[in-house]
Design a protein around this motif. Structure first.
Motif, PDB file in Angstrom:
ATOM      1  N   GLY A 195     -13.279  32.183 -45.373  1.00  0.00           N
ATOM      2  CA  GLY A 195     -12.811  33.485 -44.928  1.00  0.00           C
ATOM      3  C   GLY A 195     -11.516  33.898 -45.609  1.00  0.00           C
ATOM      4  O   GLY A 195     -11.023  33.239 -46.534  1.00  0.00           O
ATOM      5  N   ASN A 196     -10.961  34.993 -45.163  1.00  0.00           N
ATOM      6  CA  ASN A 196      -9.690  35.488 -45.697  1.00  0.00           C
ATOM      7  C   ASN A 196      -8.526  34.770 -45.021  1.00  0.00           C
ATOM      8  O   ASN A 196      -8.547  34.543 -43.806  1.00  0.00           O
ATOM      9  CB  ASN A 196      -9.564  37.000 -45.470  1.00  0.00           C
ATOM     10  CG  ASN A 196     -10.643  37.782 -46.196  1.00  0.00           C
ATOM     11  OD1 ASN A 196     -10.946  37.500 -47.349  1.00  0.00           O
ATOM     12  ND2 ASN A 196     -11.227  38.761 -45.519  1.00  0.00           N
ATOM     13  N   ILE A 197      -7.509  34.439 -45.800  1.00  0.00           N
ATOM     14  CA  ILE A 197      -6.329  33.752 -45.281  1.00  0.00           C
ATOM     15  C   ILE A 197      -5.109  34.633 -45.512  1.00  0.00           C
ATOM     16  O   ILE A 197      -4.891  35.124 -46.623  1.00  0.00           O
ATOM     17  CB  ILE A 197      -6.122  32.386 -45.971  1.00  0.00           C
ATOM     18  CG1 ILE A 197      -7.334  31.476 -45.730  1.00  0.00           C
ATOM     19  CG2 ILE A 197      -4.845  31.719 -45.458  1.00  0.00           C
ATOM     20  CD1 ILE A 197      -7.278  30.162 -46.490  1.00  0.00           C
ATOM     21  N   TYR A 198      -4.317  34.824 -44.450  1.00  0.00           N
ATOM     22  CA  TYR A 198      -3.104  35.626 -44.548  1.00  0.00           C
ATOM     23  C   TYR A 198      -1.901  34.768 -44.162  1.00  0.00           C
ATOM     24  O   TYR A 198      -1.863  34.215 -43.056  1.00  0.00           O
ATOM     25  CB  TYR A 198      -3.190  36.836 -43.620  1.00  0.00           C
ATOM     26  CG  TYR A 198      -4.369  37.739 -43.910  1.00  0.00           C
ATOM     27  CD1 TYR A 198      -4.294  38.704 -44.911  1.00  0.00           C
ATOM     28  CD2 TYR A 198      -5.555  37.616 -43.196  1.00  0.00           C
ATOM     29  CE1 TYR A 198      -5.370  39.542 -45.187  1.00  0.00           C
ATOM     30  CE2 TYR A 198      -6.648  38.445 -43.461  1.00  0.00           C
ATOM     31  CZ  TYR A 198      -6.541  39.400 -44.462  1.00  0.00           C
ATOM     32  OH  TYR A 198      -7.615  40.213 -44.735  1.00  0.00           O
ATOM     33  N   ALA A 242      -0.690  41.055 -38.088  1.00  0.00           N
ATOM     34  CA  ALA A 242      -1.547  39.952 -37.649  1.00  0.00           C
ATOM     35  C   ALA A 242      -1.819  40.008 -36.151  1.00  0.00           C
ATOM     36  O   ALA A 242      -2.968  39.877 -35.708  1.00  0.00           O
ATOM     37  CB  ALA A 242      -0.900  38.623 -38.021  1.00  0.00           C
ATOM     38  N   SER A 246      -7.243  31.589 -35.955  1.00  0.00           N
ATOM     39  CA  SER A 246      -8.398  31.980 -36.751  1.00  0.00           C
ATOM     40  C   SER A 246      -9.447  32.739 -35.949  1.00  0.00           C
ATOM     41  O   SER A 246      -9.740  32.406 -34.800  1.00  0.00           O
ATOM     42  CB  SER A 246      -9.043  30.742 -37.369  1.00  0.00           C
ATOM     43  OG  SER A 246     -10.158  31.085 -38.168  1.00  0.00           O
ATOM     44  N   THR A 247     -10.027  33.750 -36.592  1.00  0.00           N
ATOM     45  CA  THR A 247     -11.241  34.393 -36.093  1.00  0.00           C
ATOM     46  C   THR A 247     -12.391  33.804 -36.910  1.00  0.00           C
ATOM     47  O   THR A 247     -12.211  32.840 -37.657  1.00  0.00           O
ATOM     48  CB  THR A 247     -11.172  35.914 -36.284  1.00  0.00           C
ATOM     49  OG1 THR A 247     -11.248  36.222 -37.687  1.00  0.00           O
ATOM     50  CG2 THR A 247      -9.876  36.478 -35.719  1.00  0.00           C
ATOM     51  N   SER A 306     -13.785  35.194 -39.385  1.00  0.00           N
ATOM     52  CA  SER A 306     -13.724  35.650 -40.776  1.00  0.00           C
ATOM     53  C   SER A 306     -12.325  35.636 -41.388  1.00  0.00           C
ATOM     54  O   SER A 306     -12.181  35.751 -42.604  1.00  0.00           O
ATOM     55  CB  SER A 306     -14.290  37.069 -40.888  1.00  0.00           C
ATOM     56  OG  SER A 306     -13.549  37.971 -40.072  1.00  0.00           O
ATOM     57  N   GLU A 307     -11.305  35.469 -40.546  1.00  0.00           N
ATOM     58  CA  GLU A 307      -9.934  35.520 -41.040  1.00  0.00           C
ATOM     59  C   GLU A 307      -9.070  34.479 -40.340  1.00  0.00           C
ATOM     60  O   GLU A 307      -9.291  34.168 -39.166  1.00  0.00           O
ATOM     61  CB  GLU A 307      -9.331  36.908 -40.799  1.00  0.00           C
ATOM     62  CG  GLU A 307     -10.061  38.031 -41.517  1.00  0.00           C
ATOM     63  CD  GLU A 307      -9.588  39.403 -41.111  1.00  0.00           C
ATOM     64  OE1 GLU A 307      -9.690  40.320 -41.946  1.00  0.00           O
ATOM     65  OE2 GLU A 307      -9.127  39.558 -39.955  1.00  0.00           O
ATOM     66  N   CYS A 308      -8.087  33.973 -41.081  1.00  0.00           N
ATOM     67  CA  CYS A 308      -7.126  33.057 -40.460  1.00  0.00           C
ATOM     68  C   CYS A 308      -5.716  33.492 -40.811  1.00  0.00           C
ATOM     69  O   CYS A 308      -5.419  33.800 -41.980  1.00  0.00           O
ATOM     70  CB  CYS A 308      -7.357  31.618 -40.923  1.00  0.00           C
ATOM     71  SG  CYS A 308      -6.321  30.438 -40.012  1.00  0.00           S
ATOM     72  N   TYR A 309      -4.869  33.517 -39.809  1.00  0.00           N
ATOM     73  CA  TYR A 309      -3.478  33.925 -39.972  1.00  0.00           C
ATOM     74  C   TYR A 309      -2.582  32.698 -39.854  1.00  0.00           C
ATOM     75  O   TYR A 309      -2.633  31.969 -38.851  1.00  0.00           O
ATOM     76  CB  TYR A 309      -3.107  34.966 -38.919  1.00  0.00           C
ATOM     77  CG  TYR A 309      -3.959  36.213 -39.004  1.00  0.00           C
ATOM     78  CD1 TYR A 309      -3.569  37.293 -39.798  1.00  0.00           C
ATOM     79  CD2 TYR A 309      -5.167  36.304 -38.311  1.00  0.00           C
ATOM     80  CE1 TYR A 309      -4.359  38.434 -39.894  1.00  0.00           C
ATOM     81  CE2 TYR A 309      -5.966  37.444 -38.404  1.00  0.00           C
ATOM     82  CZ  TYR A 309      -5.558  38.488 -39.193  1.00  0.00           C
ATOM     83  OH  TYR A 309      -6.344  39.617 -39.285  1.00  0.00           O
ATOM     84  N   ALA A 347      -6.183  26.582 -42.467  1.00  0.00           N
ATOM     85  CA  ALA A 347      -7.129  27.566 -41.937  1.00  0.00           C
ATOM     86  C   ALA A 347      -8.374  26.890 -41.387  1.00  0.00           C
ATOM     87  O   ALA A 347      -8.879  27.261 -40.320  1.00  0.00           O
ATOM     88  CB  ALA A 347      -7.506  28.560 -43.035  1.00  0.00           C
TER      89      ALA A 347
END
Length: 212
Positions: free
Chosen positions: A20-23, A34, A68-69, A71-74, A173
């Motif tokens: 997924g996307n990582i921020y 976020a 994390s969701t 699709s994305e992890c903060y 993540a």
């Protein structure tokens, strides 16, 4: 019935990666973005990282929070931004489930940084007991359920480094995401303990038979 996977079996499994996307959240503007996104979720995966201390008696503060969701992890770099009110409020929100593993250590670490009362946290170590899983590490639980290996090669790296490497980001993540993935898989009834190839067998020495 108990389920446990041998260490050598884990080492043979294919390695899983977070796709997924990582921020990386290292400023207040990014933090606000976020939290606004995470407030839309009902369930998230959670973990934290601390710079390892190799000197006896030394204990570093939590450096990173991962949320994390699917699709994305903060990655909240709290060694840089601390725990602002907006992040604290999110962690105290009982209406958002935060799924993690061995959460007592994470919560103790947070309380060393600020006055906080975390709510909505669910510990997978308690949940997997309901499915006869005896192993308590994230790597082994994941291996039992999904037949894949979480690499722990980045665990003892410097989480207070000026910049997190790509490998560190993916590792951090995945730890949070995998907690969410396990919880979701169990809730959907997709793991059937009786079908696991890792059921422990006890030998009855008197009758020389196996018992599950």
């Amino acid at each position: 019935m108990k389920i446990s996977i041998p260490k050598e079996k884990v080492s043979e499994l294919p390695i899983v990666e977070f796709t997924g996307n990582i921020y990386v959240i290292d400023s207040m503007s990014k933090m606000n973005m976020a939290i606004n996104a995470l407030r839309k979720e009902l369930v998230v995966g959670f973990d934290s990282e601390t710079k390892p201390a190799f000197a006896r008696g030394k204990l570093n503060k939590v450096a990173l929070l991962q949320v994390s969701t699917f699709s994305e992890c903060y990655l909240f770099r709290i060694n840089k931004i601390g725990i602002p009110d907006k992040l604290k409020s999110f962690l105290e929100d009982k209406n958002i489930k935060k799924i993690g593993l061995s959460l007592n250590n994470d919560i103790i670490g947070l309380k060393r940084i600020t006055d906080i009362n975390p709510e909505g946290f669910i510990d997978l170590q308690k949940r997997v007991n309901e499915y006869a899983i005896a192993d308590m590490s994230l790597q082994r639980i994941y291996a039992i359920i999904f037949g894949k290996k979480i690499s722990k090669s980045q665990r003892l790296t410097n989480w207070e480094a000026p910049t997190l490497t790509t490998a560190q980001q993916k590792y951090a993540a995945l730890d949070a995401f995998s907690c969410l993935e396990i919880y979701d898989h169990l809730n959907k009834g997709l793991f059937v303990p009786e079908n696991s190839p890792y059921i422990l067998h006890e030998i009855d020495n008197d009758n020389e038979t196996e018992k599950i």
